[in-house]
Design a protein around this motif. Structure first.
Motif, PDB file in Angstrom:
ATOM      1  N   LEU A 300       0.820  -1.206   0.000  1.00  0.00           N
ATOM      2  CA  LEU A 300       0.000   0.000   0.000  1.00  0.00           C
ATOM      3  C   LEU A 300       0.859   1.263   0.000  1.00  0.00           C
ATOM      4  CD1 LEU A 300      -2.788   1.343   0.138  1.00  0.00           C
ATOM      5  CD2 LEU A 300      -2.690   1.109   2.636  1.00  0.00           C
ATOM      6  N   LYS A 301       2.000   1.213   0.682  1.00  0.00           N
ATOM      7  CA  LYS A 301       2.887   2.374   0.750  1.00  0.00           C
ATOM      8  C   LYS A 301       3.547   2.689  -0.584  1.00  0.00           C
ATOM      9  CE  LYS A 301       7.075  -0.099   2.188  1.00  0.00           C
ATOM     10  NZ  LYS A 301       7.863   0.304   0.994  1.00  0.00           N
ATOM     11  N   ASP A 302       3.576   1.718  -1.509  1.00  0.00           N
ATOM     12  CA  ASP A 302       4.192   1.925  -2.823  1.00  0.00           C
ATOM     13  C   ASP A 302       3.222   2.556  -3.820  1.00  0.00           C
ATOM     14  OD1 ASP A 302       6.607   0.662  -2.025  1.00  0.00           O
ATOM     15  OD2 ASP A 302       5.632  -1.295  -2.302  1.00  0.00           O
ATOM     16  N   ARG A 303       1.934   2.513  -3.519  1.00  0.00           N
ATOM     17  CA  ARG A 303       0.929   3.005  -4.457  1.00  0.00           C
ATOM     18  C   ARG A 303       0.791   4.530  -4.373  1.00  0.00           C
ATOM     19  NH1 ARG A 303      -4.058  -1.387  -4.010  1.00  0.00           N
ATOM     20  NH2 ARG A 303      -2.779  -3.266  -4.369  1.00  0.00           N
ATOM     21  N   ILE A 304       0.167   5.096  -5.402  1.00  0.00           N
ATOM     22  CA  ILE A 304      -0.115   6.531  -5.416  1.00  0.00           C
ATOM     23  C   ILE A 304      -1.419   6.786  -4.681  1.00  0.00           C
ATOM     24  CG2 ILE A 304      -0.635   8.527  -6.870  1.00  0.00           C
ATOM     25  CD1 ILE A 304       2.295   7.644  -6.946  1.00  0.00           C
ATOM     26  N   HIS A 305      -1.395   7.750  -3.756  1.00  0.00           N
ATOM     27  CA  HIS A 305      -2.588   8.043  -2.949  1.00  0.00           C
ATOM     28  C   HIS A 305      -3.282   9.329  -3.374  1.00  0.00           C
ATOM     29  CE1 HIS A 305       0.448   5.875  -0.384  1.00  0.00           C
ATOM     30  NE2 HIS A 305      -0.563   5.016  -0.403  1.00  0.00           N
ATOM     31  N   CYS A 306      -2.596  10.164  -4.124  1.00  0.00           N
ATOM     32  CA  CYS A 306      -3.172  11.418  -4.627  1.00  0.00           C
ATOM     33  C   CYS A 306      -2.437  11.798  -5.905  1.00  0.00           C
ATOM     34  CB  CYS A 306      -3.029  12.529  -3.573  1.00  0.00           C
ATOM     35  SG  CYS A 306      -3.574  14.156  -4.147  1.00  0.00           S
ATOM     36  N   VAL A 307      -3.170  12.296  -6.885  1.00  0.00           N
ATOM     37  CA  VAL A 307      -2.566  12.769  -8.137  1.00  0.00           C
ATOM     38  C   VAL A 307      -2.814  14.266  -8.276  1.00  0.00           C
ATOM     39  CG1 VAL A 307      -2.567  12.631 -10.661  1.00  0.00           C
ATOM     40  CG2 VAL A 307      -2.819  10.549  -9.296  1.00  0.00           C
ATOM     41  N   ALA A 308      -1.751  15.009  -8.490  1.00  0.00           N
ATOM     42  CA  ALA A 308      -1.871  16.448  -8.725  1.00  0.00           C
ATOM     43  C   ALA A 308      -1.567  16.725 -10.192  1.00  0.00           C
ATOM     44  CB  ALA A 308      -0.912  17.225  -7.818  1.00  0.00           C
ATOM     45  N   PHE A 309      -2.591  17.106 -10.948  1.00  0.00           N
ATOM     46  CA  PHE A 309      -2.371  17.553 -12.323  1.00  0.00           C
ATOM     47  C   PHE A 309      -1.691  18.927 -12.255  1.00  0.00           C
ATOM     48  CE2 PHE A 309      -5.814  14.567 -13.543  1.00  0.00           C
ATOM     49  CZ  PHE A 309      -5.187  13.955 -14.617  1.00  0.00           C
ATOM     50  N   VAL A 310      -0.531  19.053 -12.879  1.00  0.00           N
ATOM     51  CA  VAL A 310       0.254  20.288 -12.810  1.00  0.00           C
ATOM     52  C   VAL A 310       0.188  21.010 -14.155  1.00  0.00           C
ATOM     53  CG1 VAL A 310       2.516  21.299 -12.315  1.00  0.00           C
ATOM     54  CG2 VAL A 310       1.794  19.193 -11.153  1.00  0.00           C
ATOM     55  N   PHE A 311      -0.236  22.286 -14.117  1.00  0.00           N
ATOM     56  CA  PHE A 311      -0.331  23.079 -15.337  1.00  0.00           C
ATOM     57  C   PHE A 311       0.217  24.487 -15.091  1.00  0.00           C
ATOM     58  CE2 PHE A 311      -3.739  19.969 -15.563  1.00  0.00           C
ATOM     59  CZ  PHE A 311      -3.588  19.458 -16.836  1.00  0.00           C
ATOM     60  N   ASP A 312       0.877  25.036 -16.080  1.00  0.00           N
ATOM     61  CA  ASP A 312       1.312  26.430 -16.039  1.00  0.00           C
ATOM     62  C   ASP A 312       0.073  27.309 -16.225  1.00  0.00           C
ATOM     63  OD1 ASP A 312       2.256  29.018 -16.601  1.00  0.00           O
ATOM     64  OD2 ASP A 312       4.046  28.268 -17.596  1.00  0.00           O
ATOM     65  N   ALA A 313      -0.215  28.159 -15.240  1.00  0.00           N
ATOM     66  CA  ALA A 313      -1.425  28.989 -15.284  1.00  0.00           C
ATOM     67  C   ALA A 313      -1.446  29.920 -16.486  1.00  0.00           C
ATOM     68  CB  ALA A 313      -1.548  29.808 -14.000  1.00  0.00           C
ATOM     69  N   ASN A 314      -0.282  30.227 -17.046  1.00  0.00           N
ATOM     70  CA  ASN A 314      -0.212  31.180 -18.151  1.00  0.00           C
ATOM     71  C   ASN A 314      -0.420  30.531 -19.516  1.00  0.00           C
ATOM     72  OD1 ASN A 314       0.753  33.743 -16.666  1.00  0.00           O
ATOM     73  ND2 ASN A 314       2.179  32.182 -15.958  1.00  0.00           N
ATOM     74  N   SER A 315      -0.570  29.212 -19.555  1.00  0.00           N
ATOM     75  CA  SER A 315      -0.689  28.552 -20.860  1.00  0.00           C
ATOM     76  C   SER A 315      -1.847  27.560 -20.946  1.00  0.00           C
ATOM     77  CB  SER A 315       0.626  27.827 -21.195  1.00  0.00           C
ATOM     78  OG  SER A 315       0.943  26.866 -20.211  1.00  0.00           O
ATOM     79  N   ILE A 316      -2.699  27.501 -19.913  1.00  0.00           N
ATOM     80  CA  ILE A 316      -3.751  26.481 -19.951  1.00  0.00           C
ATOM     81  C   ILE A 316      -4.782  26.750 -21.052  1.00  0.00           C
ATOM     82  CG2 ILE A 316      -3.558  25.780 -17.541  1.00  0.00           C
ATOM     83  CD1 ILE A 316      -5.804  27.632 -16.831  1.00  0.00           C
ATOM     84  N   GLU A 317      -4.883  28.021 -21.508  1.00  0.00           N
ATOM     85  CA  GLU A 317      -5.831  28.305 -22.599  1.00  0.00           C
ATOM     86  C   GLU A 317      -5.360  27.741 -23.926  1.00  0.00           C
ATOM     87  OE1 GLU A 317      -4.392  30.615 -20.714  1.00  0.00           O
ATOM     88  OE2 GLU A 317      -5.774  32.198 -20.078  1.00  0.00           O
ATOM     89  N   TYR A 318      -4.074  27.374 -23.997  1.00  0.00           N
ATOM     90  CA  TYR A 318      -3.491  26.976 -25.277  1.00  0.00           C
ATOM     91  C   TYR A 318      -3.211  25.474 -25.361  1.00  0.00           C
ATOM     92  CZ  TYR A 318      -2.737  31.977 -24.876  1.00  0.00           C
ATOM     93  OH  TYR A 318      -2.916  33.326 -24.663  1.00  0.00           O
ATOM     94  N   LEU A 319      -3.834  24.680 -24.487  1.00  0.00           N
ATOM     95  CA  LEU A 319      -3.662  23.236 -24.563  1.00  0.00           C
ATOM     96  C   LEU A 319      -4.232  22.718 -25.880  1.00  0.00           C
ATOM     97  CD1 LEU A 319      -4.710  22.190 -20.934  1.00  0.00           C
ATOM     98  CD2 LEU A 319      -2.392  22.353 -21.847  1.00  0.00           C
ATOM     99  N   SER A 320      -3.481  21.875 -26.552  1.00  0.00           N
ATOM    100  CA  SER A 320      -3.939  21.324 -27.829  1.00  0.00           C
ATOM    101  C   SER A 320      -5.025  20.283 -27.593  1.00  0.00           C
ATOM    102  CB  SER A 320      -2.759  20.676 -28.567  1.00  0.00           C
ATOM    103  OG  SER A 320      -2.286  19.554 -27.842  1.00  0.00           O
ATOM    104  N   ASN A 321      -5.735  19.943 -28.649  1.00  0.00           N
ATOM    105  CA  ASN A 321      -6.777  18.912 -28.551  1.00  0.00           C
ATOM    106  C   ASN A 321      -6.173  17.575 -28.147  1.00  0.00           C
ATOM    107  OD1 ASN A 321      -8.774  20.738 -29.317  1.00  0.00           O
ATOM    108  ND2 ASN A 321      -8.561  20.266 -31.493  1.00  0.00           N
ATOM    109  N   GLU A 322      -4.956  17.292 -28.663  1.00  0.00           N
ATOM    110  CA  GLU A 322      -4.279  16.040 -28.321  1.00  0.00           C
ATOM    111  C   GLU A 322      -3.949  15.996 -26.828  1.00  0.00           C
ATOM    112  OE1 GLU A 322      -3.431  18.079 -30.707  1.00  0.00           O
ATOM    113  OE2 GLU A 322      -3.591  16.970 -32.609  1.00  0.00           O
TER     114      GLU A 322
END
Length: 400
Positions: A300-322
């Motif tokens: 259990l200690k080896d598993r992931i317990h939380c995922v944080a999606f990390v994004f640059d606040a200045n570029s999130i409007e420009y994420l591609s469709n892919e």
């Protein structure tokens, strides 16, 4: 009834930024307190630096006075004019007495002073030189509808700084004393997942620097387009008062990319704890049970317990469709594995219209609210507000 300003949120932020970051407190409003020079000076006397805002029929003008009103002392006055909702022209006038700025027609020549506000006639008069500098139409007389005066204060005074220091102290204590639910593990694992160059490795370095008390660079940092993390790294941070490790481990991965980047099939194995520290990612194929370092029976200690999606606040409007498609696929896999994702926006202190005071309670900042709404609409990930979550406390701590 409270007296409110006619300034829009965007206009107020732009003016505050032009003045180096100031907080505005409304002192005088002509339609409420009487449209005379005497009324204005009575309410604004000995209030420190002020900014007078004039609302004409088609534009907003402002005059910033750097010091207290004093008939005997001459000061410089900065004139500001909105060319659009966000663009401002400016020029400096003086030195002159602030009293002369508001005098009725005939007492002082606006052609000599360069700028004059006549409250009784509701007009602003400017010299041709001032008009030219401020890029205004060739009309020396502008009628206005409203006049407001604000006291200008530094955003973080001593009282507020004490509050910030206390908040930082409380956050440090909350993180150091955090205990995972049921004591099933001693340290929770937080996976940092996001586009290449979003700031995952920089975030870890910042967290470590806060608890070490000086700047450290354990994780290599790349650029927005390339990044540097090609290995799976698990970072435990010593930050307790007794030198003990903090109750969380930050896990860094190869970034997501339209071409190359983290193999999407690896996400499942990372979440389940099958991938060891320093595993070298292959963007063309995921890890398999036949790999020499594959953890066949993770605890259990080896598993992931939380995922944080990390994004640059200045570029999130420009994420591609892919990229959006990959993020949605990753989110589905995360939820399928029973892990709750959160969203971490980096570089918010570099966003336009962000000021020092906003960083104290960043969730209330309108610029950040707009960014979060943009992200939720684009990626279809809701952003929860849970202040007791360690993954939520860390970003706030870094801003203080």
């Amino acid at each position: 009834m409270a007296v409110t300003t006619r300034l829009t949120w965007m206009q107020e932020k732009k003016l505050q930024n032009c003045l180096g970051g100031k907080q505005f407190s409304l002192l005088y409003k002509a339609s409420v307190h009487g449209g005379s020079t005497q009324n204005l000076l009575q309410r604004c006397y000995n209030q420190g630096p002020t900014i007078t805002v004039i609302y004409s029929f088609d534009r907003v003008l402002a005059a910033y006075i750097e010091e207290n009103y004093n008939e005997e002392k001459s000061v410089y006055i900065t004139l500001l004019v909105f060319e659009s909702e966000t663009e401002i022209s400016r020029c400096k006038m003086g030195p002159t007495s602030p009293y002369r700025l508001y005098c009725e027609s005939g007492k002082y020549s606006f052609k000599i002073l360069g700028f004059l506000i006549d409250l009784s006639e509701k007009t602003v008069k400017m010299s041709s030189d001032t008009i030219k500098i401020l890029k205004l139409p060739e009309n020396q007389k502008i009628s206005f509808q409203e006049c407001e005066v604000f006291r200008c204060e530094d955003l973080l005074d001593l009282r507020k700084m004490k509050g910030v220091i206390e908040l930082k102290k409380n956050l440090l204590s909350a993180i150091r004393t955090y205990k995972p639910y049921g004591d099933l593990v001693h340290q929770i694992r937080i996976l940092l997942l996001g586009p290449t160059g979003a700031g995952k490795s920089s975030f870890f370095n910042s967290v470590k620097s806060v608890f070490r008390g000086h700047v450290t660079h354990q994780a290599l940092v790349g650029s927005y387009t390339t990044g540097t993390s090609e290995q799976y790294r698990t970072y435990s941070i010593k930050g307790g008062d007794d030198g003990s490790s903090l109750p969380f481990i930050l896990c860094d991965t190869l970034g997501l990319s339209e071409e190359g980047g983290l193999c999407m099939d690896d996400i499942h194995y990372i979440l389940k704890g099958h991938i060891p520290d320093r595993y070298q990612f292959n963007c063309m194929k995921p890890i398999t049970p036949n790999h020499s370092n594959y953890i066949e029976f993770p605890l259990l200690k080896d598993r992931i317990h939380c995922v944080a999606f990390v994004f640059d606040a200045n570029s999130i409007e420009y994420l591609s469709n892919e990229m959006v498609a990959k993020i949605r696929r990753a989110r589905r896999e995360i939820i399928k594995c029973g892990v709750v994702p959160v969203v971490l926006l980096t570089c918010v202190d570099n966003m336009d219209l962000i000021m020092r005071e906003d960083l104290v309670d960043i969730n209330k900042c309108m610029s950040v609210k707009l960014k979060k709404k943009c992200f939720m609409d684009q990626v279809s990930i809701s952003i929860a507000h849970n202040r007791n979550n360690t993954a939520k406390c860390l970003p706030l701590l870094l801003l203080l």
